[in-house]
Motif scaffolding. Structure first.
Motif, mmCIF file in Angstrom:
data_model
loop_
_atom_site.group_PDB
_atom_site.id
_atom_site.type_symbol
_atom_site.label_atom_id
_atom_site.label_comp_id
_atom_site.label_asym_id
_atom_site.label_seq_id
_atom_site.Cartn_x
_atom_site.Cartn_y
_atom_site.Cartn_z
ATOM 1 N N SER A 1 -6.975 -5.849 -3.028
ATOM 2 C CA SER A 1 -7.117 -6.864 -1.995
ATOM 3 C C SER A 1 -5.983 -7.859 -2.144
ATOM 4 O O SER A 1 -5.569 -8.175 -3.265
ATOM 5 C CB SER A 1 -8.464 -7.587 -2.146
ATOM 6 O OG SER A 1 -8.517 -8.754 -1.357
ATOM 7 N N ASN B 1 -2.589 -9.558 2.860
ATOM 8 C CA ASN B 1 -2.572 -8.719 4.056
ATOM 9 C C ASN B 1 -3.716 -7.703 4.093
ATOM 10 O O ASN B 1 -3.752 -6.832 4.961
ATOM 11 C CB ASN B 1 -1.243 -7.974 4.156
ATOM 12 C CG ASN B 1 -0.963 -7.113 2.932
ATOM 13 O OD1 ASN B 1 -1.404 -7.440 1.830
ATOM 14 N ND2 ASN B 1 -0.223 -6.026 3.114
ATOM 15 N N ARG B 2 -4.659 -7.781 3.150
ATOM 16 C CA ARG B 2 -5.789 -6.840 3.146
ATOM 17 C C ARG B 2 -7.014 -7.516 2.526
ATOM 18 O O ARG B 2 -7.116 -7.657 1.327
ATOM 19 C CB ARG B 2 -5.449 -5.574 2.368
ATOM 20 C CG ARG B 2 -6.513 -4.486 2.498
ATOM 21 C CD ARG B 2 -6.127 -3.257 1.682
ATOM 22 N NE ARG B 2 -7.005 -2.134 1.953
ATOM 23 C CZ ARG B 2 -8.181 -1.943 1.355
ATOM 24 N NH1 ARG B 2 -8.606 -2.819 0.468
ATOM 25 N NH2 ARG B 2 -8.924 -0.894 1.651
ATOM 26 N N LYS B 3 -7.925 -7.948 3.411
ATOM 27 C CA LYS B 3 -9.186 -8.563 2.974
ATOM 28 C C LYS B 3 -8.942 -9.683 1.964
ATOM 29 O O LYS B 3 -9.494 -9.694 0.857
ATOM 30 C CB LYS B 3 -10.133 -7.510 2.401
ATOM 31 C CG LYS B 3 -10.532 -6.443 3.405
ATOM 32 C CD LYS B 3 -11.543 -5.459 2.822
ATOM 33 C CE LYS B 3 -11.945 -4.418 3.866
ATOM 34 N NZ LYS B 3 -12.919 -3.439 3.331
ATOM 35 N N GLU C 1 0.810 -1.214 0.000
ATOM 36 C CA GLU C 1 0.000 0.000 0.000
ATOM 37 C C GLU C 1 0.846 1.268 0.000
ATOM 38 O O GLU C 1 0.299 2.371 -0.163
ATOM 39 C CB GLU C 1 -0.960 -0.012 1.185
ATOM 40 C CG GLU C 1 -1.990 -1.138 1.071
ATOM 41 C CD GLU C 1 -3.013 -1.137 2.185
ATOM 42 O OE1 GLU C 1 -2.610 -0.932 3.357
ATOM 43 O OE2 GLU C 1 -4.211 -1.332 1.891
#
Length: 363
Positions: free
Chosen positions: A324, A327-329, A312
């Motif tokens: 996504s 580590n994110r959703k 990110e």
């Protein structure tokens, strides 16, 4: 005084004439026959003079397809295939990297046909795992999952395009293989003005000249991404796609979902430069966009094999609208794309996990 015979004769004539007039006035008129039906025309209903409405013509059916890459043969891959079966698309674009193991091409093909049927158009383009044969061979995959779409041009599995439907098409799908090594250890040449560059540019130009409403380009490698990979298709090739106004560019390779805003070239954005960010290259940042302003890039490397982490803090993050990863959703799934003459609408359909995304381009 007695009536003369002449008078009696005149009175009889008058009375006879009056009786004839009386009888003729009481005789009913003979009915006229109905209009002849020899012409084949059906008389209009009484009291209605309107012609049939144009809206009563049947609507043009949309084209529905799905797309994902980086699949494997595990439980997550099977869940993604099951979700595709529920969507019931007309075709699927498999964006490369299939088995991640050598020698099991038939096992992969059997898994696909078990879920989707032996005649379903599960359309292939090579990924880096099978382009050089080290984790399966693209030549073997195209034998057990052959082309099922009429009118395909090019070399199926490597570089091809097809118009869907074949008659009065709504979308041209162009599949190419820049940035990955083949059997000789070298990538195919998609450098500026090379034969493969020109082939791709011509396929886009011809779609526009034929007034095909939409163009979708698919390949394994992304240029813009929120992961560890560089722009493997090449900066010049990628900017050519934007310049030619390809509507949607699909990729896999990075095992995340990542979707850009609409990126466009202008006087203030001569090129979109990878590994950097220029606000001037954002043509549209809403989730509903207008065709012709730019190109949307969607990475769908979430077909079933292990996910990567999203970066990110990547310098390109300003170009992206949704993402996504591990580590994110974390989510496995497929991109569902519905194409009509007036719009191209896409929706991420999760098969495992809950992340979703949707966007639309209108004409």
């Amino acid at each position: 005084m007695a009536e003369s015979s002449a008078s009696r004769g005149r009175r009889a004539v008058i009375i006879g004439a009056l009786m004839a007039l009386l009888v003729s006035g009481c005789t009913p008129e003979t009915p006229k026959p109905p209009p002849s039906s020899d012409s084949g025309q059906t008389p209009a209903p009484s009291g209605s003079s309107r012609s049939p409405s144009k809206s009563s013509a049947p609507e043009e059916p949309p084209v529905l397809f799905t797309a994902q890459g980086d699949i494997g043969i595990g439980s997550s891959a099977r869940k993604v295939l099951s979700s595709i079966a529920k969507i019931k698309p007309q075709l699927n674009l498999a964006l490369g990297d299939f088995t991640y193991e050598p020698g099991i091409e038939q096992q992969f093909c059997d898994m696909v046909t078990e879920k989707l049927g032996s005649e379903f158009p599960y359309q292939l383009v090579a990924g880096n795992h099978e382009s050089d044969g080290h984790d399966g061979d693209i030549a073997n995959f195209v034998k057990c999952l052959p082309n099922r779409l009429p009118g395909l041009e090019g070399e199926y599995g490597t570089q091809w395009y097809v118009d869907v439907p074949q008659k009065n098409p709504l979308v041209r799908i162009i599949m190419v293989s820049p940035g990955i090594k083949f059997r000789d250890g070298q990538p195919l040449d998609y450098s500026k003005d090379s034969a493969r560059w020109r082939w791709t540019a011509d396929a886009l130009d011809e779609a526009k000249s034929r007034k095909i409403p939409w163009t979708v380009v698919g390949m394994h490698t992304p240029c813009f991404n929120l992961g560890a990979y560089e722009c493997q298709p090449g900066e010049a090739f990628t900017n050519m796609l934007i310049e030619k106004k390809a509507d949607l560019v699909l990729s896999g390779h990075q095992h995340i979902y990542q979707r850009t805003h609409q990126l466009g070239l202008s006087r203030d954005c001569a090129d979109v430069v990878p590994e950097s960010f220029s606000r001037q290259c954002l043509a549209e940042t809403d989730d509903t966009m207008v065709q012709g302003r730019g190109t949307v890039f969607a990475g769908v490397g979430i077909g079933g094999v292990g996910l990567h982490e999203v970066r990110e803090d990547d310098p390109e993050v300003g170009y992206f609208a949704a993402w996504s990863g591990k580590n994110r959703k974390a989510t496995y799934g497929t991109l569902k794309v519905t194409v009509t003459r007036d719009s191209l609408a896409a929706e991420l359909v999760p098969a495992e996990g809950s992340f979703t995304d949707s966007f639309e381009i209108t004409r």
